[in-house]
Structures are given as C-alpha cells and as structure tokens.
Scaffold this motif. Structure first.
Motif, PDB file in Angstrom:
ATOM      1  N   SER A  34     -41.678 -13.109  20.266  1.00  0.00           N
ATOM      2  CA  SER A  34     -40.345 -13.694  20.114  1.00  0.00           C
ATOM      3  C   SER A  34     -40.362 -15.218  20.097  1.00  0.00           C
ATOM      4  N   TRP A  92     -34.346 -17.093   8.438  1.00  0.00           N
ATOM      5  CA  TRP A  92     -33.162 -17.956   8.466  1.00  0.00           C
ATOM      6  C   TRP A  92     -33.366 -19.199   7.615  1.00  0.00           C
ATOM      7  N   GLU A 129     -35.620  -7.297  16.656  1.00  0.00           N
ATOM      8  CA  GLU A 129     -34.772  -8.031  17.592  1.00  0.00           C
ATOM      9  C   GLU A 129     -35.536  -9.212  18.200  1.00  0.00           C
ATOM     10  N   ARG A 130     -36.794  -8.991  18.565  1.00  0.00           N
ATOM     11  CA  ARG A 130     -37.599 -10.081  19.128  1.00  0.00           C
ATOM     12  C   ARG A 130     -37.843 -11.176  18.098  1.00  0.00           C
ATOM     13  N   GLU A 145     -36.134 -12.110  15.528  1.00  0.00           N
ATOM     14  CA  GLU A 145     -34.972 -12.799  14.962  1.00  0.00           C
ATOM     15  C   GLU A 145     -34.485 -13.921  15.878  1.00  0.00           C
ATOM     16  N   THR A 146     -35.407 -14.527  16.597  1.00  0.00           N
ATOM     17  CA  THR A 146     -35.068 -15.594  17.540  1.00  0.00           C
ATOM     18  C   THR A 146     -34.277 -16.704  16.873  1.00  0.00           C
ATOM     19  N   GLU A 206     -32.652 -16.769  13.854  1.00  0.00           N
ATOM     20  CA  GLU A 206     -31.345 -16.324  13.348  1.00  0.00           C
ATOM     21  C   GLU A 206     -30.333 -16.179  14.477  1.00  0.00           C
ATOM     22  N   ARG A 207     -30.774 -15.568  15.562  1.00  0.00           N
ATOM     23  CA  ARG A 207     -29.869 -15.263  16.666  1.00  0.00           C
ATOM     24  C   ARG A 207     -29.299 -16.538  17.286  1.00  0.00           C
ATOM     25  N   GLU A 208     -30.115 -17.571  17.351  1.00  0.00           N
ATOM     26  CA  GLU A 208     -29.685 -18.799  18.012  1.00  0.00           C
ATOM     27  C   GLU A 208     -28.887 -19.721  17.095  1.00  0.00           C
ATOM     28  N   GLU A 228     -27.105 -18.762  14.134  1.00  0.00           N
ATOM     29  CA  GLU A 228     -25.983 -18.212  13.369  1.00  0.00           C
ATOM     30  C   GLU A 228     -24.772 -17.978  14.267  1.00  0.00           C
TER      31      GLU A 228
END
Length: 719
Positions: free
Chosen positions: A389, A398, A709-710, A712-713, A715-717, A719
């Motif tokens: 991650s 991203w 999920e791990r 996509e660090t 993208e998650r932060e 977006e």
C-alpha cells in the motif's frame, strides 16, 4: 542576473573590453550550470554514445537513432525542476512543450511522451499540492497538443520535499530525407523566428535553474517561470511538419534556455559561423521591451529556423496559414555573433566562445559509503500490508488516467504495464519505452543503484519482448560544490554509464540538472533513464502483467530469491517503511545475456504472462499479477525453521533484473536461462482471484479486491 567576477575577467580578456549589459547577461545565462554543464561535463565522457544505429548523438536538441534503413526515431529528455516547484502547473506544462520543440527541431513529428516525477513524502500537504499541479500541467499540455503520454514513473522520498523533480522525455519519428539538425549551414541564409510573440516571461530561467532554491522561491522566482500555450504549440507542430515536408528548413533550434540568444548563438556556433540579428524585428506581445528582454526572455512556442533567402516568403505564408507570428530577424554570417537594437550594437562576440568558452569546474568529491546492516523486527503480514500500500509501489492509475495515451493511434501497450509499446508501422516494429529512476536505491548506493536503474529499465522493455536500442538520461543532483553531493553525482554517472554499455544501449543524449538543493537539503542523486527497445511487429502482445487462470500454467521466478549467502535489503521499500538499513543487493553477472534471454522468452508462444520484479520485491510483483479472474498459489522454498528476517528478505528484497514468468513450457524456460540466471518454480495460477504465498511456516492470504484496496492509496487520498 549577474556575471560572476571570475567569469567576467575571462570575458574581458577575450573581448579586450568590458561586456555590454546584454553581453554580460547572455554570458551569465549561457555559462550557467544549466547550459554549460560546468560541473558535469568532465564526467560525461564515461558514457558510450556510439553504435551503428546512432545517426545523431549527444549535442543536438535531440538524438536520432535508426530503426531500419529508412526510418529514424528521435529521443530527448529534459528537466523542469525548479519551475515546477515555483509554479507546478506552468512549470510542468512548459517542460512538456520544450522537449516537444526539441523533437521538432530535428525534423521529427512527436509520437510519445514519458514523464518521471519525484516528490516529497506523499502524506505531506505540500507534496500533494505539487503532485496535483504537475500532473494537471502535463496532462493539459500533452492532451492539447495531441501527443500521447505512455510511460513514466512517480516516486516519493522525503528529500524531494523542498525540490521536486519533473523529467520529461519525448520520442519523435522522422527519416533520412526529413532530418534537420541545429548546425547552421551557409552564410547569407536568413534567420527566421516562427511562433508566439516574445514577452517578458521566463527571464533568467537558465540562471534560476543553476542555483539552489531559496525559502521564498515560490514568490520571488515566479517571473523566471515560463507560461505555456499548448494550442499555439499544436499549430507550431503542424507548421513545422509542413516546413519540413517542403524542404524549407536548413537548420533549426527551439527557443528554450536563454531564449533567442541561446538558440540563435548555439545554432551558428555549431556551424562555425556567426550572425547579424536586429532585435527590434522580433515580433513581441508586450510593449517597450528592451534589448536584453528580447534576447533572453524564455517565452514558449517559438522556433528559430535557418532559411535560404528564396524560401523566406514561403515560410511566412505557412506561418500565416497556421496563425503564427513570423519575423526575419537576421542572417547567418562568417563573422561574430552580433545583435543590434534600434541601430545600437548590444552584442558583438565570437559565437563559439559564447557557447564553449565557459571554464569547467574541478570539484572535490567524497565517495559515499553504503550503510551498515540494521534490520527491523517485524511481522511478515504487517510488512506486506505496508509495502503493497506504499505510494511508491501502489498503483499510479490516478496519474496516468489523466493523460491521453491513445491519441495518434500508435499505442499498442499503454501506461500501467512494465513498458509501453508504440507502433512504428513505417518500420514494422514495436518501440518499447521505459522511463524512471529509483531514489531509494541511489540514496543508499549511488553507483550500484544507478547500475540497477539501467538494468531495471531494460528489464521492463525485455518483459514486453523487446531488446534495448538506445537511451537518454536526465542526471539530477544537488549542489555539486558539496563534496558528498558531488561524490554521489559522480557515482550515478559512472554506474549508469557502465550498465548501459554492458547492455549495448548507447546513451545518445540527455540533460543534467544540478543545484537541486533547498533549505530542506539536497535531493537524492537521481539518474532518470528513458530507454527504448525494439521488437518485430507492433501488435499488442497477448502476454500481460496479470496471470492467466486457464489450464494452470506454471509460475516461475527468473533471478535470485535472496536465500543464498547474505541477503541484502538495501534500498528496499520494506526498509524505507520500517526505518532499517542494509547494503544494496548484488546484480546479475551477465546482464546483457539476461535481458536478451528474457526478451526471447517473453515473445515465445508458450509464455502466458511476464512481469518484472523490482520496487517492493517479489511480494508486490505477485500482488500485481492477481486479478478478479486469476489468483496465484505460491510457495517459496524457505526452511520452516527460518526466522522472520529470512522470510522478509525473500519477499521484499529488490534486486533488479528479475521477472515472473507464467508459462506452458517451464522446462524450455529453464533451458533458455541455463547459465544465465537461476529459475525457481513458485506455483501456478487459480481461477478464484486469491493470492496465497507460503514462506516457510507462514502463509499470507488475500484476494484481488483487498489488494486493489491497498494499491489505490493515491486515488483514495486525492479524489
């Protein structure tokens, strides 16, 4: 802008008089580190730049390499580091524009871009601000001009916090008949400026790029950052194509560092000639500009052409057709490089002395030592979670999804794979492109890490079935006047040069960016390499980085598992995450044979998937091969009595030159690599989308959704 006292003395001695203000400013910019390579040029002879495929090597705006008897590609790379700190959007955007114009000046049409980006720690707000601005600038400019961004890298390291790096490479397409160089041909030919009007933006940009970033750089140095206009650049691309098609250009140079003064003086100096330029003839977009501003402004989207007198009117017609400004600003001569402004001579110097007269620096250096071994005590699953991650090993989707990588209909394999592949139908070849560095590696061991960077890029290309053709480099370092910094920079030069020569990949051009130093300290020595390779045919290969679940083909690791002798974890993301240290791993004995064999195996019909093993080690490579449709059952041959450190070494060490191969014919793969590299059977694919890795008496189990999920660090932060 001010000329150093020691340099002024040399200029006065040569001219036998004091320089004019315009001359002093011109010398200050063209003798800067950014233009003259005063600290790096003594080291660059280490690179082998020759080969039967090399048509034009270092020293021009871009290198030219032959794919076959009639088809050439150009390749160049540039940095826009300081501007991207001050103004991330415009700094990065104009970096793209500049390297594209370098391509145009060789008579080539740009067909692909690659960007390698380096920022401070991802969880720092300022790093994210810079990342978002830089990516937006690159995507805006590249998408608007219609050149696909197909490859690159993104790395995070705390030592880039005060000085990010933005390195951009461009590949172009031309042929022998269309080839143009930056060497003036004939006295009496006219110098014609085509493109945007000249403004006051970018004044002193070359000087600004040759000094450490100050604490107030974001406000005080903003005037030194150029402002780009991609729509004008697109018009310039098409106009340049028309000019080249009609054979109207004798030589060309794009206006980048030091503006018109830099481009025009370098153009005539390369031909051993001079020029007479009337600065008031330059078409301008701001009122009341003085001679120095016209001479040194780095306004974008401008080209300087040498044109035979009888072709000047036709060049003007084409410029008008594309709604571009056009000025006949002077002509090529056999005398000095002279510039007048409203009847007054403001520059009168020997062009060769202006370009080549800067004295080289003889700087002390200290050879850096590798760190001692200090391995942390950790839980294997905790390490797996942290490394997979990490922003350094996580998906960069991203970033690259904001780039148009399909425009031009040449992209067979786009970003997100080990290497991109561009279809060069004119030569019936696929051109594989890989670009990047590894700051964790070169921070720990500059020389060994740079060798590894070259091997890593070659492995990426070979994983797509291509063999190395040529490379360009962007050598980034801190303040060379510091012996430890210069020692690290010397190490990356020597390491990169040695490995590229071993791989028969001539380094045909490049860029040097020093003084990447700020109040936060120097950057890690960062040798970005953009390497291209070729393969027969250009269709997208059936193999990919993801596993194929059909029929349970065997999964093999080519390369060292890290169980023989002393495992080395130096430079790994594992140690970066858990504050450990170690020496850098040894590299394969015969890297050229390894790359050649890997490319051949990747192209074999029995091969289902190939994926390079590098950042994050085997653990990350295995995780990246798992999809919703295909899982992996893997067992590493580690003794059940082995401790956690041994298991971690097997999963997370980052020796480059390794690859995972899924194949229907494992015996053939073993035979191919016999005497070249070890081959270890790891397991096979499943159809349940799960990853199970057994290491001794430990098993890590997860599935594609959890891995996604791990990974996509970013993208998650953002977006």
């Amino acid at each position: 802008m001010s000329l150093a006292d020691s340099d002024r003395e040399l200029v006065v001695e040569e001219l036998d008089r004091d320089p004019t203000p315009a001359e002093a400013a011109l010398f200050e910019n063209l003798w800067s580190e950014h233009c003259a390579y005063r600290s790096s040029r003594p080291l660059l002879s280490a690179f082998d730049s020759e080969g039967e495929q090399v048509v034009v090597g270092p020293g021009d705006d871009a290198a030219v390499v032959a794919l076959d008897d009639g088809t050439y590609i150009t390749i160049g790379i540039e940095s826009h580091n300081h501007p991207s700190y001050v103004d991330p959007f415009d700094g990065a955007a104009t970096g793209v524009g500049g390297i594209v114009r370098d391509t145009l000046s060789m008579g080539a049409y740009p067909i692909a871009l690659a960007d390698s980006l380096y920022f401070g720690e991802f969880d720092a707000d300022h790093s994210r601000y810079l990342l978002e601005g830089v990516v937006e600038g690159i995507s805006h400019y590249g998408n608007c001009i219609g050149v696909p961004t197909v490859a690159g890298s993104v790395d995070f390291h705390p030592d880039y916090e005060g000085n990010p790096l933005v390195n951009v490479a461009c590949v172009g397409l031309t042929n022998e008949e269309r080839l143009v160089t930056a060497e003036a041909q004939e006295p009496g030919n006219k110098l014609v400026l085509v493109g945007n009007g000249t403004g006051r933006d970018g004044l002193g940009g070359a000087s600004f790029a040759s000094e450490d970033l100050a604490e107030d750089a974001e406000t005080e140095d903003r005037p030194a950052v150029q402002v780009g206009d991609p729509y004008t650049e697109k018009l310039l691309i098409e106009a340049n194509e028309q000019l080249v098609d009609e054979g109207l250009i004798e030589s060309a140079r794009d206006l980048g560092a030091a503006g018109l003064g830099g481009a025009s003086s370098e153009l005539v100096a390369k031909g051993g000639l001079g020029a007479e330029i009337e600065l008031e003839r330059v078409h301008q977009r701001e009122p009341n500009m003085n001679a120095l501003e016209i001479l040194l402004a780095e306004s974008q989207e401008r080209m300087c052409y040498e044109v035979e007198p009888e072709n000047v009117d036709r060049v003007a017609e084409i410029a008008e057709r594309f709604d571009l400004g056009c000025s006949v600003i002077g002509e090529v001569t056999e005398g000095n490089y002279t510039c007048t402004f409203e009847g007054e001579t403001v520059v009168d110097v020997d062009a060769y002395f202006l370009g080549e007269g800067a004295p080289m620096n003889d700087l002390p250096s200290e050879v850096p030592e590798q760190p001692e071994t200090d391995l942390p005590e950790v839980d294997l699953e905790d390490v797996f979670d942290a490394v997979v991650s990490s922003p350094n090993t996580a998906s960069k989707r991203w970033v690259y999804r904001q780039y148009d990588h399909e425009v031009g209909v040449r992209t067979s394999v786009g970003p997100g794979d080990d290497a991109a592949i561009i279809a060069v139908r004119e030569a019936e070849q696929g051109l594989a492109i890989s670009s990047g560095a590894a700051p964790n590696w070169t921070d720990v061991a500059p020389y060994e890490g740079a060798r590894a960077v070259a091997l890593e890029n070659a492995t990426n290309v070979a994983a797509k079935g291509a063999t190395p053709l040529a490379a360009v480099d962007c050598l980034n370092g801190g303040n060379p006047e510091k012996p430890d910094v210069y020692g690290g920079f010397t190490g990356i030069v020597d390491g990169l040069a040695e490995m590229c020569e071993s791989l028969s990949a001539p380094v045909v051009g490049g860029n040097v960016s020093l003084y990447n130093d700020s109040v936060a300290g120097p950057i890690p020595p960062t040798p970005t390499l953009a390497l291209v390779g070729t393969k027969d045919g250009y269709d997208a290969p059936p193999l990919s980085v993801t596993a194929d679940a059909d029929d349970g083909a065997t999964l093999l690791l080519v390369g060292d598992l890290g169980l023989e002798g002393e495992a080395r974890l130096g430079g790994s993301e594992y140690l970066a995450q858990f504050d450990g240290s170690d020496r850098f791993p040894a590299l394969p004995d015969d890297p050229a044979a390894l790359i050649e064999t890997l490319a051949a195996v990747a192209d074999d019909d029995a091969t289902r998937a190939v994926h390079d093993v590098s950042h994050g080690g085997l653990a990350v490579a295995l995780a990246e091969m798992v999809s919703d449709d295909a899982g992996l059952e893997v067992s590493l041959p580690v003794s059940e009595s082995a401790d956690e450190t041994v298991a971690a070494a097997a999963l997370f060490h980052e020796q480059p030159g390794r690859a995972l191969i899924q194949t229907d014919s494992p015996d053939a793969v073993r035979e191919a690599f016999d005497g070249v590299a070890p081959v270890v059977e790891l397991g096979s694919a499943t159809d349940d989308g799960r990853l199970e890795v057994t290491v001794g008496n430990r098993t890590i189990a997860t599935d594609a959704a959890a891995i996604r999920e791990r990974r996509e660090t970013i993208e998650r932060e953002l977006e």
